[in-house]
Scaffold this motif. Structure first.
Motif, short mmCIF file in Angstrom:
data_model
loop_
_atom_site.label_atom_id
_atom_site.label_comp_id
_atom_site.label_asym_id
_atom_site.label_seq_id
_atom_site.Cartn_x
_atom_site.Cartn_y
_atom_site.Cartn_z
N VAL A 40 58.73 -11.61 108.45
CA VAL A 40 57.33 -11.26 108.66
C VAL A 40 56.43 -12.45 108.37
CG1 VAL A 40 55.42 -9.88 107.76
CG2 VAL A 40 57.61 -8.79 108.31
N GLU A 41 56.70 -13.16 107.25
CA GLU A 41 55.87 -14.31 106.92
C GLU A 41 55.94 -15.38 108.01
OE1 GLU A 41 57.25 -15.46 103.09
OE2 GLU A 41 55.96 -14.03 102.02
N ALA A 42 57.13 -15.58 108.57
CA ALA A 42 57.28 -16.57 109.65
C ALA A 42 56.52 -16.12 110.90
CB ALA A 42 58.76 -16.77 109.96
N VAL A 43 56.58 -14.83 111.21
CA VAL A 43 55.88 -14.31 112.39
C VAL A 43 54.38 -14.39 112.20
CG1 VAL A 43 55.43 -12.24 113.77
CG2 VAL A 43 57.77 -12.80 113.09
N LEU A 44 53.88 -14.06 111.00
CA LEU A 44 52.44 -14.15 110.73
C LEU A 44 51.95 -15.59 110.88
CD1 LEU A 44 52.15 -11.71 107.69
CD2 LEU A 44 51.11 -11.40 109.96
N ALA A 45 52.77 -16.54 110.42
CA ALA A 45 52.40 -17.95 110.57
C ALA A 45 52.35 -18.33 112.06
CB ALA A 45 53.41 -18.83 109.83
N ALA A 46 53.30 -17.80 112.82
CA ALA A 46 53.32 -18.09 114.26
C ALA A 46 52.10 -17.48 114.95
CB ALA A 46 54.60 -17.55 114.88
N LEU A 47 51.75 -16.24 114.58
CA LEU A 47 50.57 -15.60 115.17
C LEU A 47 49.30 -16.35 114.81
CD1 LEU A 47 51.39 -11.80 114.60
CD2 LEU A 47 51.45 -13.06 116.76
N ARG A 48 49.26 -16.86 113.58
CA ARG A 48 48.10 -17.64 113.17
C ARG A 48 48.00 -18.92 114.01
NH1 ARG A 48 46.85 -19.85 107.00
NH2 ARG A 48 44.81 -20.83 107.49
N GLY A 49 49.14 -19.55 114.22
CA GLY A 49 49.16 -20.77 115.02
C GLY A 49 48.75 -20.53 116.46
N LYS A 50 49.02 -19.35 116.98
CA LYS A 50 48.67 -19.01 118.36
C LYS A 50 47.27 -18.42 118.48
CE LYS A 50 53.44 -18.23 119.88
NZ LYS A 50 54.43 -17.26 120.42
N GLY A 51 46.57 -18.32 117.34
CA GLY A 51 45.21 -17.81 117.38
C GLY A 51 45.12 -16.31 117.52
N LEU A 52 46.18 -15.58 117.15
CA LEU A 52 46.17 -14.13 117.26
C LEU A 52 45.97 -13.42 115.92
CD1 LEU A 52 48.01 -15.11 119.84
CD2 LEU A 52 48.48 -12.67 120.00
N ALA A 53 46.09 -14.14 114.81
CA ALA A 53 45.88 -13.55 113.49
C ALA A 53 45.19 -14.58 112.61
CB ALA A 53 47.20 -13.12 112.87
N SER A 54 44.38 -14.08 111.68
CA SER A 54 43.67 -14.99 110.76
C SER A 54 43.76 -14.44 109.34
CB SER A 54 42.21 -15.13 111.18
OG SER A 54 41.56 -13.87 111.19
N PRO A 55 43.89 -15.33 108.35
CA PRO A 55 43.97 -14.87 106.95
C PRO A 55 42.60 -14.42 106.45
CG PRO A 55 43.99 -17.26 107.06
CD PRO A 55 44.04 -16.78 108.48
N THR A 56 42.60 -13.53 105.47
CA THR A 56 41.34 -13.08 104.86
C THR A 56 41.25 -13.64 103.45
OG1 THR A 56 42.30 -11.07 103.88
CG2 THR A 56 41.58 -10.94 106.19
N ASP A 57 40.17 -13.27 102.74
CA ASP A 57 39.97 -13.77 101.37
C ASP A 57 40.62 -12.87 100.33
OD1 ASP A 57 38.49 -15.87 102.38
OD2 ASP A 57 36.58 -14.77 102.27
N ARG A 58 41.26 -11.83 100.76
CA ARG A 58 41.84 -10.88 99.79
C ARG A 58 43.04 -11.49 99.09
NH1 ARG A 58 42.76 -5.00 102.16
NH2 ARG A 58 43.47 -4.82 99.99
N ASP A 59 43.29 -11.01 97.87
CA ASP A 59 44.43 -11.45 97.07
C ASP A 59 45.24 -10.21 96.68
OD1 ASP A 59 46.12 -13.14 95.70
OD2 ASP A 59 44.93 -13.04 93.85
N PRO A 60 46.53 -10.12 97.06
CA PRO A 60 47.32 -11.15 97.73
C PRO A 60 46.85 -11.35 99.17
CG PRO A 60 48.55 -9.12 97.67
CD PRO A 60 47.32 -8.88 96.86
#
Length: 333
Positions: A40-60
């Motif tokens: 999942v972490e690898a897929v989220l990084a890939a989606l971020r790289g493709k401009g389909l997902a963005s991180p938020t300020d929430r912790d975690p």
């Protein structure tokens, strides 16, 4: 389903989950999809790289989906543009391939078509594939396609294909021929008539032609129609030149207010020329220049040119050469 936008199946699964939630952590995505946390972490990084997902300020760390219209539609458009370019490249390669094959294999240049049904099918296919222009020689007595049965012409005219059709005069003796020509002209066909045509001919986009090889029709052999399918070659160029030569000297056909065809017999009801017109025409046909004609007749050059244009209009001629031919044909000289 989103493979065309450049997403793998796993990336699509994760993106869909993000679209359905406000935000989600890697663990929440893993729980929701059943995928391992590391994947999942690898897929989220890939989606971020493709401009389909963005991180938020929430912790975690949580991720939110970028709106589909912002993230996916531009990607689909880029893929569509790339596909169009690839299709154009393939088409160019295919043309090059065919050209090479034709130079080394005469069978690629001329194909023999046997049978009325096969001939009709090829004629329909030619017109369905035409994008710019169809050229036709229409002789009397059909071989495979009776007058009025060529409905593919109207579909092609409707999408902007230009039809230039030459009819020999005997064609109008066939039953229903005049009505069919009227329908074609009203649909946009540009028609002309000549006393006689040397062969039957159909040319699509100056790239492919069909012409019967043996006599056919009611007085020939309608059961075994045999024609040649001619592709890009000197023979095709010769057939196109033959069409243009006949077109230059043909009589334009128009539809009268009463629904008839005017001009098919090349005869006018009365002598439309004045004595000045006749004298001027004789000098023109003799090759005398406009300036010399004006001097001999005591007219201005503009008046001479106006008389010539008037006679061209009467004769349905686009050029002075056509005017000379029509004048001789109509007995004006």
């Amino acid at each position: 389903m989103l493979e065309a936008a450049g997403l793998t199946a796993i990336e699509e699964t994760v993106y869909r989950l993000l679209v359905g939630t406000a935000t989600a952590s890697a663990q929440e995505v893993a729980d929701g999809t059943g995928l391992p946390r590391d994947s999942v972490e690898a897929v989220l990084a890939a989606l971020r790289g493709k401009g389909l997902a963005s991180p938020t300020d929430r912790d975690p760390l949580h991720y939110a989906a970028v709106p589909p219209d912002v993230a996916l539609l531009p990607r689909l458009q880029r893929h569509a543009d790339a596909l169009d370019k690839a299709r154009t490249a393939v088409s160019d390669l295919l043309d090059s391939y065919r050209s090479t094959r034709r130079r080394h294999d005469p069978g690629q240049l001329i194909e023999v078509i046997t049978g009325a049904e096969a001939l009709r099918q090829h004629l329909r296919q030619m017109q369905d594939n035409a994008r710019h222009e169809m050229l036709w020689f229409c002789k009397a007595q059909y071989v495979a396609m009776p007058s009025g049965s060529n409905r593919a012409e109207y579909d092609a005219l409707a999408r902007g294909v230009r039809y230039r059709v030459l009819y020999e005069q005997a064609f109008f003796d066939d039953e229903g021929a005049v009505d069919n020509v009227v329908e074609g002209v009203r649909a946009g066909e540009v028609a002309r008539s000549v006393p006689h045509l040397p062969l039957r001919l159909a040319v699509a986009d100056r790239a492919i032609a069909i012409c019967p090889l043996v006599p056919g029709g009611p007085q020939g052999s309608p059961q075994v129609a045999t024609a040649a399918l001619v592709r890009g070659s000197s023979l095709l160029e010769a057939l196109i030149s033959l069409f243009e030569r006949y077109w230059e000297t043909a009589v334009p056909l128009n539809v009268s207010a009463s629904g008839g065809v005017e001009g098919s017999d090349g005869v006018v009801d009365a002598d439309p020329l004045t004595e000045t017109d006749r004298r001027l025409l004789s000098l023109l046909v003799a090759g005398v220049a406009d300036k010399a004609i004006a001097s001999q007749m005591g007219l201005s050059r503009r008046t001479v040119q106006r008389h010539i244009q008037h006679m061209m209009t009467l004769a349905g001629a686009d050029t002075r050469m056509q005017l000379a031919w029509q004048a001789a044909r109509r007995g004006w000289l």
